[in-house]
Design an enzyme around this catalytic site. Structure first.
Site, PDB file in Angstrom:
ATOM      1  N   THR A   1       0.867  -1.172   0.000  1.00  0.00           N
ATOM      2  CA  THR A   1       0.000   0.000   0.000  1.00  0.00           C
ATOM      3  C   THR A   1       0.910   1.231   0.000  1.00  0.00           C
ATOM      4  OG1 THR A   1      -0.077   0.078   2.406  1.00  0.00           O
ATOM      5  CG2 THR A   1      -1.819  -1.170   1.319  1.00  0.00           C
TER       6      THR A   1
ATOM      7  N   GLU B   1      -5.593  -3.975  -1.396  1.00  0.00           N
ATOM      8  CA  GLU B   1      -5.963  -5.241  -0.754  1.00  0.00           C
ATOM      9  C   GLU B   1      -6.969  -6.035  -1.583  1.00  0.00           C
ATOM     10  OE1 GLU B   1      -5.677  -2.324   0.578  1.00  0.00           O
ATOM     11  OE2 GLU B   1      -4.863  -2.379   2.611  1.00  0.00           O
TER      12      GLU B   1
ATOM     13  N   LYS C   1     -13.885  14.973  13.229  1.00  0.00           N
ATOM     14  CA  LYS C   1     -14.853  14.796  14.322  1.00  0.00           C
ATOM     15  C   LYS C   1     -14.970  16.098  15.094  1.00  0.00           C
ATOM     16  CE  LYS C   1     -16.646  11.431  17.406  1.00  0.00           C
ATOM     17  NZ  LYS C   1     -16.534  10.144  18.025  1.00  0.00           N
TER      18      LYS C   1
ATOM     19  N   TRP D   1     -19.601  13.911  12.952  1.00  0.00           N
ATOM     20  CA  TRP D   1     -18.646  13.689  11.877  1.00  0.00           C
ATOM     21  C   TRP D   1     -18.882  14.631  10.708  1.00  0.00           C
ATOM     22  CZ3 TRP D   1     -14.565  10.874  12.904  1.00  0.00           C
ATOM     23  CH2 TRP D   1     -14.646   9.858  13.864  1.00  0.00           C
TER      24      TRP D   1
HETATM   25  P1  ADP Z   1      -3.405   3.778  -0.317  1.00  0.00           P
HETATM   26  O1  ADP Z   1      -4.217   3.039   0.715  1.00  0.00           O
HETATM   27  O2  ADP Z   1      -1.991   3.666  -0.064  1.00  0.00           O
HETATM   28  O3  ADP Z   1      -3.895   5.175  -0.616  1.00  0.00           O
HETATM   29  P2  ADP Z   1      -4.926   2.429  -2.326  1.00  0.00           P
HETATM   30  O4  ADP Z   1      -4.988   2.884  -3.717  1.00  0.00           O
HETATM   31  O5  ADP Z   1      -4.961   0.993  -2.059  1.00  0.00           O
HETATM   32  O6  ADP Z   1      -3.629   3.038  -1.710  1.00  0.00           O
HETATM   33  O7  ADP Z   1      -6.086   3.186  -1.552  1.00  0.00           O
HETATM   34  C1  ADP Z   1      -7.357   2.622  -1.388  1.00  0.00           C
HETATM   35  C2  ADP Z   1      -8.266   3.638  -0.760  1.00  0.00           C
HETATM   36  O8  ADP Z   1      -8.479   4.734  -1.662  1.00  0.00           O
HETATM   37  C3  ADP Z   1      -9.639   3.111  -0.474  1.00  0.00           C
HETATM   38  O9  ADP Z   1      -9.684   2.395   0.738  1.00  0.00           O
HETATM   39  C4  ADP Z   1     -10.449   4.401  -0.426  1.00  0.00           C
HETATM   40  O10 ADP Z   1     -10.292   5.057   0.815  1.00  0.00           O
HETATM   41  C5  ADP Z   1      -9.790   5.247  -1.472  1.00  0.00           C
HETATM   42  N1  ADP Z   1     -10.515   5.159  -2.747  1.00  0.00           N
HETATM   43  C6  ADP Z   1     -10.267   4.347  -3.787  1.00  0.00           C
HETATM   44  N2  ADP Z   1     -11.136   4.574  -4.801  1.00  0.00           N
HETATM   45  C7  ADP Z   1     -11.965   5.557  -4.385  1.00  0.00           C
HETATM   46  C8  ADP Z   1     -13.090   6.233  -4.972  1.00  0.00           C
HETATM   47  N3  ADP Z   1     -13.532   5.977  -6.187  1.00  0.00           N
HETATM   48  N4  ADP Z   1     -13.703   7.169  -4.217  1.00  0.00           N
HETATM   49  C9  ADP Z   1     -13.272   7.465  -2.975  1.00  0.00           C
HETATM   50  N5  ADP Z   1     -12.224   6.877  -2.383  1.00  0.00           N
HETATM   51  C10 ADP Z   1     -11.574   5.930  -3.074  1.00  0.00           C
END
Ligand code: ADP
Length: 546
Positions: A179, A325, A434, A439
């Site tokens: 990640t 993941e 918060k 929220w």
């Molecule tokens: P990192 O966690 O390192 O940023 P990732 O690309 O795996 O890398 O991130 C996944 C996260 O990105 C998701 O859990 C979510 O929070 C956010 N995310 C992914 N796609 C979207 C989307 N279309 N809209 C909003 N948030 C998104």
């Protein structure tokens, strides 16, 4: 039924057998490189021989540190098909994170783009497991700064162009990705052949990405970001033309590639599309993107104004959501048939959602105690996901137990699910503000601020507050024309009729450039650090409007 293993090798073979003449196109500095899937197959054989000669054995990790190019693609197939694992390393990580993940992954060989060598040379003495470094270059100049360095093309030229790929188990590891440390130290996710194969199938479905042999696919998303969202494997499986954007693709490069190669579908994070919109606006009609049938945006929420801006150009933008993941695709937003007749506003309310889970995955919505919440589009809770391409653990990481619980992956994303099953992200749990026990969604505030025509980019963070606990603070990059004229009151006035008063940011800070994470998302970690170093003490009770 036959017990037929689902492997990357069968994806590669399909491209070789049925689509040998279809092309892989790479943008390189000053030129375009083209070859066919038949060429790709031959070079994958050569690279497998090269890796074997460098000591790579079943299960070993091969790290790749590069831009989206055909050589990277060769590693995407060679390592898994020979039984090893391709570790896609994020080229924008800080040196300490790079050392951590390369050592943690136990990479045996590193393939490195020539122009990225300095980053690896600087940390080479701290890399504990890497035995050989291969520089991906056309020239015969191995790096002087690395021990055991080789030239990719010299090794390839010496290697045999046939390779007897071994029979593999579908649960064998094929890929490894960490990640991008948006919310903590990078965590490693191992992908099995089976997971990658089934993820490929789901991307081909009409109600998913609806990819086809007819498509010309441009993944702007880097090859180190969650398997390029699966696109290289799906392109080869279908025999679609794959266009790789090469080193440092900016908006101009992306638009030129779309125009020249008649790209039909392109995928990237919203910051890419913000740049493309700006470039198109400045190009005064000279930029023709009419070959596109779809733009896919994922990685962070797409603000509504962006859908409208691409609508005006006749280009449908599709919202997708996922994470490292989950290989990464979890949801995609397509209308159900009965929604086609809805009016524009009702449709926009659907489009801004992240969408329905793709076929093959299951989701749940739970509160803090793990109790299931109703799918009414109102109640928000954490999204849990499970399915055949969702990780069951992090690689050798004691944090696994916090995230993978009773067979469900806990995404850390706060969402609502409507009665139709459409998921909408409210915020990342760690990014929600918060305030006074209530929220506030940074995603909603950002989307509204970015809808102002004088705003180029905006990010909202929570800052400590001694009365309300946290208050929202907006960081705004104005558009070039409004650098000197946009002010705090204009931004706040623009939000007033859209949110309750206590949602409004306490302040607006104007910056020239938005810090971005390694995968191009707004980097709130950096904004929080900037804020903390500029204002070490929490604001007093005078701030806040709760
Ligand atoms: P990192 O966690 O390192 O940023 P990732 O690309 O795996 O890398 O991130 C996944 C996260 O990105 C998701 O859990 C979510 O929070 C956010 N995310 C992914 N796609 C979207 C989307 N279309 N809209 C909003 N948030 C998104």
């Amino acid at each position: 039924m036959m017990k037929y293993p689902l492997t990357i090798t069968s994806i590669l073979n399909r491209a070789r057998i049925y689509f040998p003449r279809k092309e892989v196109v790479t943008r390189l500095p000053g030129s375009i490189h083209r070859y066919s899937y038949a060429d790709l197959y031959t070079r994958v054989c050569r690279l497998s021989n090269v890796l074997s000669s460098l000591g790579v054995e079943k299960g070993d990790r091969v790290g790749v540190f590069g831009w989206n190019t055909y050589r990277y693609l060769e590693a995407y197939f060679a390592a898994p098909c020979m039984g090893a694992v391709v570790h896609t390393i994020n080229i924008r990580l800080a040196p300490n994170d790079l050392v951590h993940i390369i050592n943690h992954a136990k990479d045996k060989v590193l393939l490195i783009d020539e122009d990225l060598l300095p980053a690896i040379e600087a940390i080479a003495p701290r890399l504990e497991t890497v035995k050989q470094f291969v520089v991906m270059t056309d020239d015969e100049i191995a790096s002087q700064g690395l021990p055991n360095a080789h030239d990719y093309e010299t090794l390839m030229a010496q290697a045999s162009d046939s390779y007897d790929f071994p029979e593999l188990g579908e649960d064998d590891p094929a890929g490894l990705c960490y990640t991008s440390a948006t919310t903590g130290d990078p965590k490693g996710v191992t992908y099995s052949h089976r997971g990658l194969y089934l993820h490929t199938l789901t991307q081909c479905m009409t109600d998913s990405l609806s990819l086809s042999e007819r498509d010309v696919i441009l993944p702007v998303v880097p090859m180190f970001h969650a398997n390029t969202w699966g696109v290289p494997y799906t392109s080869a499986f279908l025999g679609a033309t794959l266009v790789l954007p090469g080193p440092r693709p900016d908006a101009a490069a992306v638009c030129n590639l779309i125009q020249q190669e008649k790209v039909t579908i392109s995928l990237g994070v919203p910051t890419i599309w913000i740049g493309v919109l700006d470039y198109v606006a400045r190009s005064e009609g000279s930029c023709d993107l009419s070959s596109l049938r779809s733009l896919v945006s994922g990685g962070s929420a797409v603000p509504p104004y962006m859908f409208r801006a691409f609508d005006d150009m006749g280009i449908p933008m599709t919202h997708a959501y996922g994470m490292t993941e989950a290989t990464p695709l979890v949801t995609i937003c397509n209308y159900k048939s009965h929604m086609e007749s809805w009016d524009d506003d009702a449709k926009m309310n659907v489009r801004v959602k992240q969408g329905l889970p793709v076929a093959g995955l299951e989701i749940r919505l739970v509160d803090e105690n793990g109790t299931d919440l109703p799918w009414d589009g109102v109640n928000s809770g954490e999204l849990l996901v499970r399915g055949p391409w969702v990780a069951g653990e992090y690689l050798d990481d004691e944090r696994s137990g916090d995230t993978f619980i009773d067979g469900w992956y806990h995404t850390g994303d706060v969402v609502t699910v409507d009665p139709e099953g459409y998921v909408q992200i409210v915020d990342r749990a760690k990014d929600m503000v918060k305030s006074g026990g209530e929220w506030i969604s940074s995603v909603d505030l950002e989307a509204a601020i970015m809808a102002h025509p004088a705003v180029y980019e905006a990010a909202v963070i929570g800052i400590p507050h001694d009365r309300w606990q946290e208050r929202p603070l907006a960081y705004v990059v104005p558009t070039a024309e409004h650098r000197d004229s946009l002010d705090r009151d204009t931004v706040l006035a623009h939000l007033e009729d859209k949110f309750a008063r206590w949602w409004l940011p306490d302040d607006v800070i104007f910056i020239d450039e938005m810090p971005k994470t390694a995968v191009g998302k707004f980097d709130k970690k950096v904004l929080r650090q900037q804020y903390a170093s500029a204002a070490p003490t929490a604001p007093t009770t005078s701030g806040g409007t709760q």
